[in-house]
Scaffold this motif. Sequence first.
Motif, mmCIF file in Angstrom:
data_model
loop_
_atom_site.group_PDB
_atom_site.id
_atom_site.type_symbol
_atom_site.label_atom_id
_atom_site.label_comp_id
_atom_site.label_asym_id
_atom_site.label_seq_id
_atom_site.Cartn_x
_atom_site.Cartn_y
_atom_site.Cartn_z
ATOM 1 N N THR A 299 0.746 -1.312 0.207
ATOM 2 C CA THR A 299 -0.074 0.093 0.082
ATOM 3 C C THR A 299 0.889 1.213 0.025
ATOM 4 O O THR A 299 0.561 2.241 -0.650
ATOM 5 C CB THR A 299 -0.882 0.118 1.166
ATOM 6 N N ASP A 300 1.822 1.328 0.884
ATOM 7 C CA ASP A 300 2.906 2.426 0.923
ATOM 8 C C ASP A 300 3.596 2.656 -0.538
ATOM 9 O O ASP A 300 3.780 3.789 -0.882
ATOM 10 C CB ASP A 300 3.848 2.281 1.844
ATOM 11 N N GLY A 301 4.005 1.442 -1.075
ATOM 12 C CA GLY A 301 4.571 1.518 -2.358
ATOM 13 C C GLY A 301 3.827 2.210 -3.323
ATOM 14 O O GLY A 301 4.416 2.894 -4.304
ATOM 15 N N LEU A 302 2.491 1.803 -3.442
ATOM 16 C CA LEU A 302 1.705 2.418 -4.502
ATOM 17 C C LEU A 302 1.650 3.817 -4.275
ATOM 18 O O LEU A 302 1.432 4.655 -5.127
ATOM 19 C CB LEU A 302 0.156 1.611 -4.515
ATOM 20 N N LEU A 303 1.397 4.286 -2.974
ATOM 21 C CA LEU A 303 1.433 5.687 -2.637
ATOM 22 C C LEU A 303 2.457 6.403 -3.029
ATOM 23 O O LEU A 303 2.435 7.418 -3.763
ATOM 24 C CB LEU A 303 0.897 5.876 -1.409
ATOM 25 N N PHE A 305 4.738 5.408 -5.510
ATOM 26 C CA PHE A 305 5.061 5.443 -6.910
ATOM 27 C C PHE A 305 3.975 6.350 -7.514
ATOM 28 O O PHE A 305 4.599 7.224 -8.245
ATOM 29 C CB PHE A 305 4.231 4.107 -7.565
ATOM 30 N N THR A 306 2.610 6.812 -6.907
ATOM 31 C CA THR A 306 1.781 7.878 -7.480
ATOM 32 C C THR A 306 2.675 9.308 -7.310
ATOM 33 O O THR A 306 2.558 10.224 -8.435
ATOM 34 C CB THR A 306 0.484 7.864 -6.791
ATOM 35 N N GLU A 307 3.185 9.441 -6.215
ATOM 36 C CA GLU A 307 3.857 10.775 -5.628
ATOM 37 C C GLU A 307 4.954 10.905 -6.746
ATOM 38 O O GLU A 307 5.206 12.123 -7.265
ATOM 39 C CB GLU A 307 4.430 10.569 -4.456
ATOM 40 N N THR A 312 4.756 12.966 -14.738
ATOM 41 C CA THR A 312 5.669 12.515 -15.635
ATOM 42 C C THR A 312 4.813 12.701 -16.843
ATOM 43 O O THR A 312 3.460 12.425 -16.780
ATOM 44 C CB THR A 312 6.248 11.264 -15.408
ATOM 45 N N ARG A 313 5.474 12.400 -18.146
ATOM 46 C CA ARG A 313 4.828 12.560 -19.414
ATOM 47 C C ARG A 313 4.159 10.994 -19.679
ATOM 48 O O ARG A 313 3.066 10.703 -20.059
ATOM 49 C CB ARG A 313 5.415 12.946 -20.444
#
Length: 431
Positions: A299-303, A305-307, A312-313
């Motif tokens: 869960t932390d990793g997905l958050l 990654f989004t940050e 990015t393009r």
Amino acid sequence: MTVLFTDQYRKLLLDLLRLPSVNPLEAGPDDPTSRLPELLDRYAAAATDAGLRTVRLAAAPAACLDRPGVPSTVRAAARDPRFLADQPSLLLRLGPERPRVDTVMFNVHLDTVAGHVPPAFDGSRFTGRGAVDAKGPAVALLAGLRAAASHPAVGRDVTVLLQAVAGEEGGALGTYGTRPLLEAGHHGRLNVFCEPTGLRSLPRATASMTARITVTGEDAVDDHPDAGHNATVLLGFLAQHLAARLDGAVPGARVCLAGLHTGRTHNRVHGTGTLLVNLSYRTTADGRHLKSAVTRHVTDGLLRFTEVFAFTREFARTARDAADITRLGWDKHGLPALDNRDDWAEALLARAGARPADGGPGFTCDAVWAAGLDDAFTTVLGPGDLAANHAHAPGEFVDLADLEDFAGVVHRLVTLFAEDHRPARPGRNPV
């Protein structure tokens, strides 16, 4: 000195090495078809020379796969009715059925991992798939039991059980081999699981769990990579994130990140993929903590990654949808771990010539299903070393001298058990 691992056992081991018995969960397109039923027939025939008689040679009932803890890969494979039918397990007994306090049990698996290794014996070393894990120990066990059977109390006052099982390799972890036999009561006051330990008596066995992280996004062509979900970037990020967060998260646990797959083409954004994470743990409580840690860090990793990728393009869509297209599942979890103590049994093993564990770590094997047995002690003990003898790798081997030493330990252990088999009963084993 009397030689226990005689020519007949050298011939038997070579015969068993020639018979392929790759677990179907391991088998690849180049592996020969398993001949495990034939192998078990030969093993049972050779066991009669040691005084053992066949109690049961059959596949486990399909209902055993409905139990908690059965890996999803096993359930899926068992949709083919031949999966269980082609993997029977063998139960042998020396002496009549007796109460567990008067019984010693040995367990050895005869399925192997994949990877053909031509069988050979050069006069001092056997090579071949299963040489050390665990066809060599299985044959040395018979050699030791044959010698022990000459003691008048063996078979008369105490009984020996021998489980020769399928379903140890391939991540099956005994769920359709060892586990049903133990749950049916086929165990003893002392239980020995024959695995390569360098003749150390290990009173513990780790259990393992396998997490499967799945991304189910949309593909895109390489001219417009921003239009799809890039599972390669997302899973690669999660792999590194989990590697950093899980390393040392639970003391004694081992973390193996493996099996990252999205696709094979270079000119396409692959929107789907999987990442496998295998984790071993020393106690059942550690397993619960480890599962919680994996869930939290995914869960932390997905958050995170989004940050990192939100602006990015090429990866903004993947970042925006990451939590929606990613799922954490478990191929295997909830298995017990073995960790028991018994002064009487450990002293008996030392007198028989088994080396002390000396704080060395355990490893994952079928012995986990003996965790929590009442009035019993379980150890993992055998010749050779998983790493040094190349188990699960090319060039697997075992030395004749090590097999002879193990046969001697088995001989002494059974005769000592027969002479001193009524100690005060221990308490329940911790798990």
